[in-house]
Structures are given as structure tokens and as C-alpha cells.
Write an enzyme that holds these catalytic residues in place. Structure first.
Site, PDB file in Angstrom:
ATOM      1  N   ALA A  53     -15.836 -25.940  18.345  1.00 48.81           N
ATOM      2  CA  ALA A  53     -16.256 -26.307  16.998  1.00 48.81           C
ATOM      3  C   ALA A  53     -17.609 -27.011  16.965  1.00 48.81           C
ATOM      4  CB  ALA A  53     -15.203 -27.194  16.344  1.00 48.81           C
TER       5      ALA A  53
ATOM      6  N   SER B 226     -19.927 -26.593  20.045  1.00 52.40           N
ATOM      7  CA  SER B 226     -20.811 -25.961  21.031  1.00 52.40           C
ATOM      8  C   SER B 226     -20.163 -24.688  21.554  1.00 52.40           C
ATOM      9  CB  SER B 226     -21.104 -26.920  22.191  1.00 52.40           C
ATOM     10  OG  SER B 226     -19.918 -27.215  22.908  1.00 52.40           O
TER      11      SER B 226
ATOM     12  N   ASP C 245      -8.450 -21.256  21.690  1.00 54.81           N
ATOM     13  CA  ASP C 245      -8.901 -21.997  22.866  1.00 54.81           C
ATOM     14  C   ASP C 245      -7.791 -22.834  23.499  1.00 54.81           C
ATOM     15  OD1 ASP C 245      -8.866 -23.838  20.761  1.00 54.81           O
ATOM     16  OD2 ASP C 245     -11.014 -24.220  20.811  1.00 54.81           O
TER      17      ASP C 245
END
Length: 506
Positions: free
Chosen positions: A12, A14, A245
Site C-alpha cells: 500500500a 511501496s 499479500d
């Protein structure tokens, strides 16, 4: 010549392109190829993702990788959850790609529940259909916001793609909706792994946008010609990892076993968000799960991640921005040092407090919360730093107790993976607050899980073989990456602060 797998890992704040391969000793090794910022844009009072900039950076990372490695075997993308892109019949983006913190979501949970029969009945319908925690960032709520605001994008959309799916489409030209990320949408039935179409239709969300979900490990096909021309990657397969993720990170937890009914360990995927939970064989859609506001998200090989979303290091990170506005830019190391030097438990916060969700200035917001709860304002910035970490450890303690209720079994070990493992003060606080052994690492769990699922996908395994391969992957992680163990040192010191935490925030 070593086989190389490319993990495109978008967070969110990088993103990066990372190469993974087995070294000469048979250990998994990661190599950074390209890192870049992921900065949202404020456009006409709407917070949106700059997905074009992300695509440019992804292509650059793949180009660099193609120039560095000779035998690239696959590429796959993982991202954060809940956000999505709508595509029209011409294969173009149908409307703005909103950030989950966009203000249009405020108050929409209540409106959705009202449309489903009222506050209690609406919540019961949504939870029984999806088994998901109620958060206003969920895709269901975002889409219902589009419905009630009469946004044209939802009327012309032909395809709903979550963020990882969107970039897989750009890479391969193939539409897909990956299962683990779809499970964060609050529109998927975790028992059947199919869309809860009755719920969608009840909220006037067009169901034609949603194709069947795709399992992690699926090979979509080679990169399309335009990508090959731009990057130099020729005939490289695009393999769908666990695109959420956290699902990728959980695959890389260095624990033994897979998806047990009563596990003795839990995980914390620690970053801007903290996701704390257990890996189970099947979902728990029960009144207690609903009452405790836990979520049943999908994991690899049909498993369930029974977890709770927690505010994470967001408060700590935003405090750094607060100091930058005041003319200072402290390093992360100095912030941790100042937190360690501050007096413990001067202020008790809640990482999930609404005032701390998206304030203009975090330090000012903390002062407001302190005033609301009858506490003194931070005597120093170090006090605020420490409070941001202590409140996380306290929330973990509360979450641990709830998890043990839900699985009806004690949890002995907490595995922390992700960037938060580098904050050793927080890891020790977690061990003390929870009075449990904490095993921290690996840091790059998401990229490791992404690469591992690509390696599994290339083998074209059966469902049972995939489960065995996951256990083998975890053994590979244990043998390849160092971890650090934290034992409780002063657990009794956290009892009184936890009572205050419960009094004010639970």
C-alpha cells in the site's frame, strides 16, 4: 544455470520486483531488482491509486531483471486486498481506481445493512454469506458506495479485477480473479469458493462482472507480445501466486504442518496493517466469529485464514510524517530508540480507533484521543512513539484471546512475518503482552510466498500434492532464512495496562 522466478510485490506504500532462486546449497535466495514508491493521488477530493505509474515501474523492474538473469522461468504479482479495477467492454478502465481509505466509504456499512433489512439483519445476512469481518474498506462496501452514488463505472463495467488480477491481465492479456484476494472482498462464500450472488443482487451490484475464481498456482500463459517487447522477457509464463499479500506471507511462515483443525501457532503479518490469525482447514462461520468480528479469508490449497485486521504500524509510520511537517524527519531507528527510552504506558491507545484511521496529522489525533479518554497528552514525541507500539501489542493480546476461543485450543507460539519483524522492540512487547514465545521472520515473507507458489505452480500438481508441496516449501523457508526468537521477560507488567485498554477500547 539457475531457474529464476520474479515476484512483483505491491504494498500500500511501496512496490518492488524481486528475483527468487535456489542457490548452490539448495537454499532459497532473494535478490532485489527494483523498488519504487506507491503514492496515491487526491483527485477532486477522491483518494485514488496511480496505477499507470505502478505499471511503468513494473515494466522497468522486469526489463532490469531480463538484463540480469538468463533463465527467468515465471513471474507473478501479489498486492494488498480489497481494492479493484473495473474494465469496460472495450478493455479500458471504466472509472477511477479508488484507494480503500477514500472518504466515500464512510457510513456505507450502515447503509448496506439498512438495505438488507436493518442493522442486525443486514449484518447477519452479510456475515452468513461471506464470513468476513466488517470493515468499510471491503470491496462490497466500496461497490455499494458506487451503487448509491450512481457512478457510471459500475453500470458499464464488464470485468471486476482485484489489483493483482489487473496487473496479471496487463502482463498476460488473460482475465482472472484469484481466490485469496477475492476472499477479502466480502462477496465470496468461503465454504464453496463461489460468489455470493444473492447478496450482490440484493445490493444492486451487477453480477456479470464476476468470473469464477482462479486458484493460486494457475498458469495464465506467457507474457503478451507488448510486454515481451518492452521488457525483453520472451515466452515467460505468468503464474498466479496467492495474490493477497498476507496469503503469500502466511505460506512463508516457517512453522511445521499445514492447515490443522487445532493449530498451536498463529501468525501476525506485520506492516502498515497487522493481520493476526490462524491457518485452518475450513472456515468458521459461527455466531461467536461474527460477534468477535473475525474474518474467514482464503489461503493456499483451499485453506482458511481465520484472522482479524488490525491497524498495524500505520500509527507509528504516520507519526514520522507528523514530525516531517514540524521540520524534522527522524529515522526509523531513532524513533524506536526514543520509544524504548520513554516511560512505559504513559498513554494507552487503540490502533483501530476511528480518530487514528486517516487523520490529517497523527500526533494531533493522538492528543485528541488522550483527551477523550481522560489521559494526559504525550509529554514528548518519544511517548507517542512508544504508545503507538504498546497499543499494537495490547491489541495482539486481545486478538490472541479471541483466537483461542474460536479454535478452542491454546496457542503456544506467535510467528511474526513481514517488515514489522525488523522492529525488535515491538516483537519483545508482543512476547511480553501476550506471554507467548514470538518467532520473528522472515522479513520478506510475502515475496518468498509469491516465489514459492510460482515454483509449485510450474509442477502442475494435484490438490493433495500441492498440500505436500506447501509443507516442503515451509521446510525450505526454515532452512533458508534466519529468524529471531523472543521470550516473555516481564509479562506481569502488562496486566494493568491491558485492563485500561479493555476498559476504554474493548
Amino acid at each position: 544455470m539457475r531457474d529464476v522466478h520474479l515476484a512483483i510485490d505491491l504494498g500500500a506504500s511501496s512496490g518492488r520486483v524481486i528475483a527468487g532462486y535456489l542457490n548452490d546449497k539448495g537454499m532459497l535466495e532473494l535478490e532485489d531488482v527494483h523498488r519504487f514508491a506507491n503514492d496515491p493521488l487526491m483527485i477532486q477530493d477522491s483518494l485514488q491509486w496511480n496505477i499507470d505509474a505502478l505499471w511503468v515501474e513494473i515494466l522497468e523492474g522486469l526489463r532490469l531483471a531480463a538484463g540480469r538473469f538468463e533463465n527467468i522461468r515465471s513471474v507473478g504479482v501479489d498486492t494488498w486486498g480489497v481494492d479493484y479495477v473495473l474494465i469496460d467492454r472495450n478493455g479500458q478502465i471504466a472509472g477511477p481506481v479508488r484507494h480503500y481509505r477514500d472518504a466515500r466509504n464512510n457510513g456505507v456499512i450502515e447503509k448496506a445493512c439498512e438495505a438488507l433489512g436493518g442493522p442486525e439483519q443486514g449484518r447477519d445476512k452479510i456475515f452468513s454469506a461471506t464470513g468476513l469481518q466488517f470493515l468499510q474498506i471491503n470491496s462490497l462496501i466500496q461497490l455499494y458506495s458506487s451503487v448509491i452514488n450512481k457512478e457510471c463505472c459500475i453500470e458499464i463495467a464488464e470485468h471486476f479485477l482485484m489489483m493483482g488480477d489487473y496487473f496479471h491481465w496487463l502482463l498476460s492479456g488473460k482475465y482472472s480473479i484469484e481466490a485469496t484476494n477475492a476472499s477479502t472482498s466480502q462477496m465470496l462464500d468461503p465454504r464453496t469458493k463461489t460468489w455470493a450472488t444473492d447478496l450482490q443482487e440484493s445490493l444492486s451490484i451487477p453480477t456479470k462482472m464476476f468470473q469464477d475464481v482462479t486458484a493460486p498456482g494457475t498458469v495464465l500463459g506467457p507474457v503478451q507480445p507488448s510486454v515481451a517487447t518492452a521488457t525483453g522477457l520472451q515466452e515467460v509464463p505468468v503464474i498466479v501466486p496467492a495474490t493477497h499479500d498476507t496469503a503469500s506471507a502466511v505460506l512463508a511462515v516457517p512453522a511445521e504442518g499445514f492447515a490443522k483443525e487445532k493449530p498451536d501457532w498463529c501468525f501476525i503479518s506485520s506492516g502498515t496493517w497487522s493481520l493476526m490469525g490462524c491457518e485452518l482447514a475450513s472456515p468458521k462461520i459461527t455466531p461467536l466469529c461474527s460477534e468477535l468480528n473475525f474474518t474467514n479469508e482464503g489461503g493456499v490449497a483451499g485453506s482458511t485464514r481465520l484472522l482479524k485486521n488490525i491497524g498495524g504500524l500505520w500509527v507509528f509510520q504516520q507519526l514520522r510524517k507528523s514530525m516531517t511537517r514540524r521540520g524534522e524527519t527522524p529515522s526509523w531507528e531513532s524513533m524506536v530508540q526514543d520509544a524504548a527510552a520513554a516511560t512505559p504506558f504513559e498513554i494507552i491507545l487503540d490502533p483501530d480507533h476511528p480518530e487514528l484511521a486517516a487523520p490529517d496529522d497523527m500526533l494531533t489525533a493522538i492528543e485528541r484521543v488522550a483527551e477523550q479518554t481522560g489521559q494526559n497528552k504525550p509529554a514528548s514525541v518519544g511517548t507517542a512513539y512508544r504508545a503507538a507500539l504498546e497499543c499494537l501489542a495490547l491489541r495482539y493480546r486481545a486478538c490472541l484471546g479471541m483466537l483461542e476461543q474460536l479454535i478452542e485450543s491454546p496457542i503456544k507460539t506467535i510467528h511474526i512475518v513481514g517488515g514489522g519483524t525488523q522492529n525488535e522492540l515491538l516483537c519483545q512487547m508482543t512476547a511480553d503482552a501476550c506471554n507467548r514465545t514470538v518467532i520473528a521472520g522472515p522479513v520478506e515473507a510475502t515475496a518468498i510466498g509469491n516465489v514459492a507458489m510460482q515454483m509449485i505452480g510450474l509442477q502442475e500438481l494435484t490438490a493433495e500434492q500441492t498440500k505436500q508441496a506447501i509443507e516442503t516449501s515451509r521446510e525450505l523457508v526454515r532452512n533458508s532464512f534466519a529468524v529471531k526468537t523472543f521470550q516473555p521477560q516481564e509479562p506481569q507488567a502488562w496486566n494493568e495496562p491491558y485492563e485500561r485498554f479493555q476498559q476504554w477500547y474493548c
